[in-house]
Design a protein around this motif. Structure first.
Motif, short mmCIF file in Angstrom:
data_model
loop_
_atom_site.label_atom_id
_atom_site.label_comp_id
_atom_site.label_asym_id
_atom_site.label_seq_id
_atom_site.Cartn_x
_atom_site.Cartn_y
_atom_site.Cartn_z
N ILE A 190 12.84 74.02 12.05
CA ILE A 190 12.75 73.97 13.52
C ILE A 190 14.15 73.96 14.13
O ILE A 190 14.42 74.68 15.10
N GLN A 191 15.04 73.15 13.58
CA GLN A 191 16.39 73.07 14.14
C GLN A 191 17.19 74.34 13.88
O GLN A 191 17.98 74.77 14.74
N LYS A 192 16.99 74.97 12.73
CA LYS A 192 17.70 76.21 12.43
C LYS A 192 17.31 77.32 13.41
O LYS A 192 18.14 78.13 13.81
N ARG A 193 16.04 77.33 13.81
CA ARG A 193 15.54 78.35 14.73
C ARG A 193 15.14 77.70 16.05
O ARG A 193 14.07 77.91 16.58
N SER A 194 16.05 76.90 16.58
CA SER A 194 15.76 76.10 17.77
C SER A 194 15.39 76.96 18.97
O SER A 194 14.53 76.56 19.77
N GLU A 195 16.01 78.13 19.12
CA GLU A 195 15.70 78.98 20.27
C GLU A 195 14.26 79.48 20.22
O GLU A 195 13.61 79.62 21.26
N PHE A 196 13.75 79.73 19.02
CA PHE A 196 12.37 80.17 18.88
C PHE A 196 11.40 79.03 19.16
O PHE A 196 10.40 79.20 19.86
N ILE A 201 8.07 73.43 21.95
CA ILE A 201 8.32 72.00 22.01
C ILE A 201 8.30 71.52 23.45
O ILE A 201 7.77 70.44 23.76
N MET A 202 8.84 72.33 24.36
CA MET A 202 8.85 71.95 25.77
C MET A 202 7.43 71.84 26.32
O MET A 202 7.18 71.10 27.27
N GLY A 203 6.50 72.57 25.72
CA GLY A 203 5.10 72.48 26.13
C GLY A 203 4.44 71.20 25.67
O GLY A 203 3.35 70.85 26.13
N LEU A 204 5.09 70.50 24.74
CA LEU A 204 4.53 69.27 24.18
C LEU A 204 5.22 68.01 24.70
O LEU A 204 4.60 66.96 24.83
N GLN A 211 15.76 65.92 19.22
CA GLN A 211 15.03 64.68 19.48
C GLN A 211 13.59 64.78 18.98
O GLN A 211 13.04 63.82 18.42
N PHE A 212 12.98 65.94 19.18
CA PHE A 212 11.61 66.16 18.72
C PHE A 212 11.53 66.01 17.20
O PHE A 212 10.61 65.36 16.67
#
Length: 297
Positions: A190-196, A201-204, A211-212
């Motif tokens: 998730i952190q490696k592909r944070s832009e994807f 994550i913002m929807g959750l 932080q997520f």
């Protein structure tokens, strides 16, 4: 569905009942060796239970409940034969994934798949290192997963049987380490592909990607959703099918059961026909807040 550990005893249904206080008083009077003998007796009893339940056991749970769920279970029974239950402790997705994947390797003895996953695991290790994780924070979890994967390949001194795989999956000292391996792999992806992943994550939550991962991915007991499943599928290159059993109605008027296939991004996995169509060999049943394992007919 919290505060339960390990793969649930096969065929066992969670109970919300609690023991009377007098029972706890009795336990307080046990000597240490009595407690150990009691635990050994329980473990022996659990080991004798059947490996999985017929899908009809699901229908029995909903006999006095929703009609649409009973209809959907009938539809499920046309394709699936059995269910293996996992503990509802917030780690049920990762525990289900763990057992289903290792069981697949044990049954197929697919050494090419083991070699492929080892290469992916090494990439996951490098990802965590590049993100600033020190080796000692995750290395033990990685080592234990690789050890479990090697153990289901037959022909070695440390090879295990299917029954032993079940017992290991119930062993908290083993299963929790493998769950943590998956959690670190998921976090790294998730952190490696944070832009994807950021829009999902913002929807959750209002948390940042980092932080997520620190609050909702890496800690034990945090439940998983589509973000976690997508990340672990992509990181390890393992396709996963999730079948949804819920009360949603069907637009067509008939009863159908929805599923979603999580296919690894840029997957180079071979398919049976040689085409791009990939059939997941891991199938999980999702009921709101919980995952179990489904077995196709």
């Amino acid at each position: 569905m919290q505060n339960q550990e390990g793969l649930q005893a096969d065929g066992e249904v969670d109970s919300a009942t609690s023991a009377p206080s007098t029972q706890f008083d009795d336990w307080a009077n046990f000597a240490d060796n009595d407690i150990m003998q009691q635990q050994s007796s329980i473990q022996a009893e659990e080991a004798e239970k059947i490996p999985f339940e017929p899908l009809s056991s699901l229908a029995a749970e909903y006999q006095s409940g929703s009609t649409i769920l009973l209809e959907k279970i009938k539809v499920l029974s046309e394709q699936y034969a059995a269910i293996r239950r996992t503990r509802g402790d917030g780690n049920c997705f990762f525990r289900s994934f763990m057992f289903s994947y290792l069981e697949h390797i044990l049954e197929t003895q697919d050494r090419a798949e083991v070699d492929r996953i080892k290469a992916n695991v090494e990439q996951c290790r490098k990802t965590l290192q590049s993100l600033g994780y020190t080796d000692f924070t995750f290395e033990d979890f990685f080592a234990l997963f690789l050890e479990q994967m090697e153990s289901v390949l037959q022909g070695n001194e440390d090879s295990i049987s299917h029954d032993e795989l079940i017992l290991r999956s119930r062993d908290q000292s083993v299963s929790d380490y493998v769950v943590m391996f998956f959690r670190f792999v998921t976090s790294g992806e998730i952190q490696k592909r944070s832009e994807f992943f950021e829009p999902f994550i913002m929807g959750l939550t209002n948390a940042t990607v980092e932080q997520f991962c620190k609050s909702s991915v890496e800690p034990m007991g945090e439940e998983s959703d589509h973000v976690h499943i997508t990340a672990i599928s992509d990181a390890l290159g393992v396709p996963i099918r999730v079948v949804y059993l819920d009360r949603s109605s069907c637009d067509t008027g008939g009863v159908s059961v929805n599923h979603h296939d999580f296919i690894p991004a840029d997957s180079d996995l071979p398919s049976a026909s040689g085409s791009k169509t990939i059939s997941p060999f891991i199938t999980l049943l999702y009921r709101p807040g919980h995952y179990d394992i489904l077995y196709p007919k």
